[in-house]
Every structure is written in C-alpha cells, then in structure tokens.
Design an enzyme around this catalytic site. Structure first.
Site: not given
Lengths: 486, 121
Positions: A78, A153, A177
């Site tokens: 990420k 997210s 997330s």
C-alpha cells in the site's frame, strides 16, 4: 502460471519445486498489472526494474540454498508504507513528489524475507476514506464490477489481489481499511492487534488506531505474511514486546466447542438483507464444524462511529501538521510570506476529505471544546472496550458481517461524508478497542462479494486465522475470481 | 444505512441533559467559523467552497454529538487500547547525522538550511 488466482502458499511451493523462477513469475505479474489490470487503477507506481532486480536476487538466493519460505513471491505495498528510493504518495498530491529516505519496518522485513515488491497500490488520500474515491490518483475500480468501488482505504491492494495482479499486498486499518475493502473485493484481510505490527515508516493517520496487516486470498496466506510482518520494533513506541506465534502451524485446530458470539447490534436494522442471509449461511457452516453460537451485546456499537470521527480527525489534525511545505512534500508557487506558504501548500496539497478531517480535528481540539469532544470520545472508547471485554468473558470469538452492504457504486456516496462514514459501522469499534479482526469471503449478493468478519481478543490472531482457515477448508468463496480477470 | 442516522437523531432528540448552546453552535457552523478553523489549521480554503465545508463540518459535528446521549462522568478516558505505559530508553545518541539525505527531498535548501520566505524584516 496463467492461473493468476494462485495463493502465496501455492506460488511459494512452485518456486521451491523449481516450476518457475521468481523472475518468470515477476514478469508474468508485471505484464498483468500493465495489461488486464490497468483499467482498475489499482497501482500508483509500478516498480518494474526494482522488482526484476529483487526477483533475480531471490532466484540467486534460492540457488545458493538460502531461500526462506516466501523468497521470490511477488507482492505489493500500500502506498502508505515508505519505500526507499521509490515514490511514497499516500494517495495525495502533497506527497506526489516524495521519495522516502528510508524503508518502513514492514518493507524491511519483507525485503529481508526475499518477497518481491511489484509496486505501490492506490489508496484513499492519507487513508481517509471507505471507497478509494479520495485518492489524488483517481478511484480504484472493483474487479467484480468496475462500476463499483473496491472499498477503502486499502482499495488498491484489495483490487490487485482480487484481480490476480499480485497474490498478496499490505494494507493498513485505522477504522476498517483492511477488512472493508477485503470484504468488498472478496479476499481475506487481517487487522492485527494494535502494537503487533510496527508502525515505523507507515505514514501516520490516527496513531492510536493505525495498524498494518496482510491482504491475500486465504487465511493461510495471511498467516504466512503476518509471521513476516509482526514483531517488536524499538522504533515504534507502541510496538509490543511479545513473541510472534507460528500462525501457519496452528491453522488446522479443531473448532469443536469453540464459543462464538453474535452481537445483536451487528444484525439489526441497517444490515442489508442479502448480506444477512450470507452471514446466516456462514453461521450454519460453522455449526457443522462444531462451533457453538450465542447472542451477545455490544451495547455501544452505535456510538462507536461518532467517537471514532472525533478521535481519528483529532489525531489526524495533529499528525498532518508535519506537512508544512518546508521539509518535504508539496510547496505552493511564489509564497508571499511564511503563513501564505503554510496555508497554500496545505490548501493545494490536500484534497477535500483530508481538509474536512483536519478541520473537524482542529475544532475538536481547540480551546473550550477539548473536553466536549476528544475527552468525551476517549470515554466512549473505554465503554466500547469494556463491551468487548465482557463479551470475551463469555465467548472465544465474535462473528458478524464486515460491512452492512456490498460494494456501492462509484460516486454513490461521495458527496455525503456522514453516509460514507457509516460504511465502517461494524469495523470501527475493533480499532477503538485495539483488537484483531479478519474479513473472509462468504458469498455474493447481486454478483458483488460479501465479507464475514471475525473479531478476536488481544493477540488472538492465531485463533482468528484458525477459524477462518477451517471455514475456507469447507467453502470455496475465497477461490472465486471475477470473470473478467480469471 | 439511514436507520443508524435516524436512531442517533432520535437519541439526540430524547436527550434533555445536553448543553443547548454548544449544541446549537455545533449544529451549524457559519462561514466565518469555518474560516477561523481553517486558519487555525493553516489551510487555505477558497471563499467559494466555504458554504459546502460549513455544511459538511456541521453534519459531521451533529453526527458526533450523538456521543452526548451517553452519561460518562464516572468513566476514565482510554487513550491507548492496551493501556501500556510509554516505553523509555537510555538517554544516549542513537541516530547518526543524515542531513544531506533528508534534505534531498526538501523543496528548497541552501548550505544545509531549509529556506522559507523572510520572517523578520
């Protein structure tokens, strides 16, 4: 190797058996990211050269007899994890030009293990969002239906794994997330206990809630990856000094007599009927495995979201004050004076949702409001933790839906922040309490995946992974791949 | 989804012990208040965007005001989920100087110093 839905464990076995080299595997997945995967917008940066160099190094390491269990397996980080020499954008214009001068702890650990990073995945800006629509680099599309959001997210990571671009990716979970995008994309995602995985080099959003974790197809893969990620790191002052169990060796434990709580607040109004049906079917599967269910109450569930939307913005307003246009990141053109430099760099560098949260946090922490908001929210946090502790006096795990609905359409909730916040109603309390949670694929509604959430007591990741793995032994939802990316 | 909002609004309506004045203020921030908050946060916000920010922030603050439905006078605030004490270390130098590397990502530096607009005339 055309089977792109292979798991980390399967690819590791293939590499060990010499069926393919890491370089071949890496080239194959890079081509997939550039090809069929491109329309998903799952990656902010693809690191072809570094990946191929790492893959060749992994192959040499294997030839020299020094390969570990995950050496040569491709994955993605990420874009919130700092990677030395590679842009780390955090999904923001603010860090569009930022090359971290150091690696995050998790990145170091995976590099040392010989995992091959193919790039950095797209995400909501500074991890603030539940749909990936707040990214400076545009929304990520859900591989199951490109009209739908992937969740957020960690939406780029979830979409990349679901589409078989990489077998695994890292995520971070401040309010859901990891688990919510895992649910919406039909993959497995684990949020570890607060303190289990070092936050060093993970760009901070809300420091008392943030926790990194693995996202992959299976619980077995999450176990293997967590073994590589977890462990004490002196550079994170909240890192916990306790040994890391061999999660992958405890996956097959018998579930007979396991006591699992069903919080009545997670099955009430607001839960989509189809999602409820899928969760009921999962409960039936678990009963066949010998699990005993009982109803429990997490009475303050409804107030977890309001408490979170004070604590998280308050901590974000403090953390994001470091972005000042002076030391790194975006700087506005031709500042008139220092205040203009700060205000325009931040005003132009941050997107609307980040600005909203900074302002909410600034307001909540401002003179005269601290007690009414931040202190009040921390008191709510105690009540929410106490609810879980009472529940764990009675049960070993808690089960429910990960998200009240399946993936919604891109744009559908974008202009109503409060409605968007309610996407995380079942995941947020877990962060406030600092507990571990996992989302596991459990079925579909109208072609979109449904996630089952299991919540454990502190440092009980082993039991969560065991329960998730046994479910995956008797179901095949985690093996399904979206047709367009099969 | 809306039922959650509804439930919270209902709780708000039922709540008699709520400090009324702050509630009113929180329910609708004015453009001037948003400007002041943005100033405190050192954020440039376009005049044209003020009404939307005012509406969004008011919605969020109204939403979080649902917390006040719960009486918490005797509750100890929880700052750290595991309630661990802050770990301490020896007061010894452990970092080496990496100024050049760190300043390589800065917008503007000269002779090892970060440059900003003139502060003192």
């Amino acid at each position: 190797m055309s089977e792109t839905s292979k798991t980390v464990a399967e690819l590791a076995a293939g590499l060990k058996a010499g069926e393919y080299s890491s370089e071949e595997l890496t080239r194959d997945r890079l081509a997939r990211i550039r090809g069929a995967g491109a329309e998903l917008n799952a990656f902010v940066t693809v690191t072809d050269e570094q990946a191929l160099a790492a893959a060749r190094a992994a192959d040499q390491r294997r030839q020299a007899g020094g390969a570990g269990p995950l050496t040569g397996v491709p994955m993605a980080h990420k874009d919130i994890f700092c990677t030395r020499g590679v842009r780390t954008s955090c999904g923001s214009r603010m860090l569009d030009n930022f090359e971290a001068p150091y690696d995050a702890h998790v990145v170091e650990r995976f590099n040392d293990a010989g995992l091959v990073c193919l790039g950095k995945t797209n995400m909501d800006e500074f991890a603030m969002g539940s749909s990936n629509e707040t990214s400076f680099y545009g929304p990520v599309k859900n591989p199951w239906d490109t009209a739908a959001v992937p969740g957020g997210s960690s939406g780029g990571s979830a979409a990349a794994v679901a589409a078989g671009l990489v077998p695994a990716a890292t995520g971070t979970d401040t309010g859901g997330s990891i688990r919510q995008p895992a649910a919406l994309c039909g993959i497995t995602g684990l949020k570890p206990t607060y303190g289990r995985v070092s936050r060093y080099g993970m760009i901070a959003f809300a420091s008392s809630l943030d926790q990194g974790g693995p996202m992959a197809r299976t619980a077995e893969d999450c176990a293997l990856l967590l073994e590589g990620m977890a462990g004490f790191d002196a550079r994170d002052s909240t890192s916990v000094e306790s040994p890391v169990p061999r999660y992958s060796e405890a996956l097959n434990g018998d579930l007979t007599g396991l006591k699992v709580g069903l919080p009545k607040e997670y099955f009430g109004e607001g839960l989509d009927g189809d999602v409820a049906r899928v969760i009921d079917e999962a409960i039936a599967e678990y009963r066949k495995l010998g699990v005993e269910f009982r109803e429990i109450s997490l009475a303050n569930t409804e107030l977890a979201v309001p408490a979170y939307y004070v604590i998280a913005p308050a901590e974000c307003s403090s953390n994001l004050s470091r972005f000042d246009g002076v030391r790194f990141g975006y700087r506005c053109d031709a500042p008139q004076d220092l205040e203009d430099l700060y205000k325009r760099s931040r005003g132009e560098g941050f997107g609307p949702e980040v600005k909203r949260r900074i302002m909410v946090g600034t307001y909540a922490l401002s003179a005269g409001y601290f007690d009414a908001y931040y202190l009040k929210a921390q008191k709510m946090r105690r009540l929410i933790k106490d609810d879980f502790m009472s529940a764990f006096d009675e049960v070993d795990l808690i089960l429910g839906p990960t998200s009240p609905t399946v993936a919604f359409n891109i744009g559908e909730r974008a202009d109503d922040p409060v409605k968007m916040y309610l996407s995380d109603i079942y995941t947020i309390a877990v962060n406030l309490a600092g507990l571990p949670g996992i989302s596991v694929p459990a079925g579909f509604s109208a072609g979109r995946p449904v996630g089952l959430q299991l919540i454990g007591n502190y440092f009980d990741e082993g039991r969560l992974l065991n329960a998730a793995h046994r479910y995956q032994q008797v179901t095949d939802w985690h093996t399904r791949a979206p047709e367009a990316f099969a | 989804m809306d039922v959650f909002t509804f439930a919270i609004e209902r709780r708000l309506a039922d709540n008699s012990g709520f400090p009324e004045s702050r509630f009113e203020e929180a329910m609708s921030l004015s453009n001037e208040q948003v400007t002041e908050i943005a100033h405190l946060a050192r954020l440039q916000v376009d005049q044209a965007d003020l009404p939307e920010y005012a509406r969004n922030l008011s919605d969020i603050l109204s939403f979080v005001d649902a917390m006040n439905a719960m009486e918490t006078d005797s509750v100890e605030p929880l700052a750290h989920p595991l309630e661990m004490p802050q770990r301490l270390r020896e007061d010894a130098v452990t970092e080496e100087n990496q100024r050049e590397q760190f300043q390589a990502v800065a917008p503007q530096v000269e002779a090892g110093l970060y440059l900003v607009p003139r502060v003192i005339e």
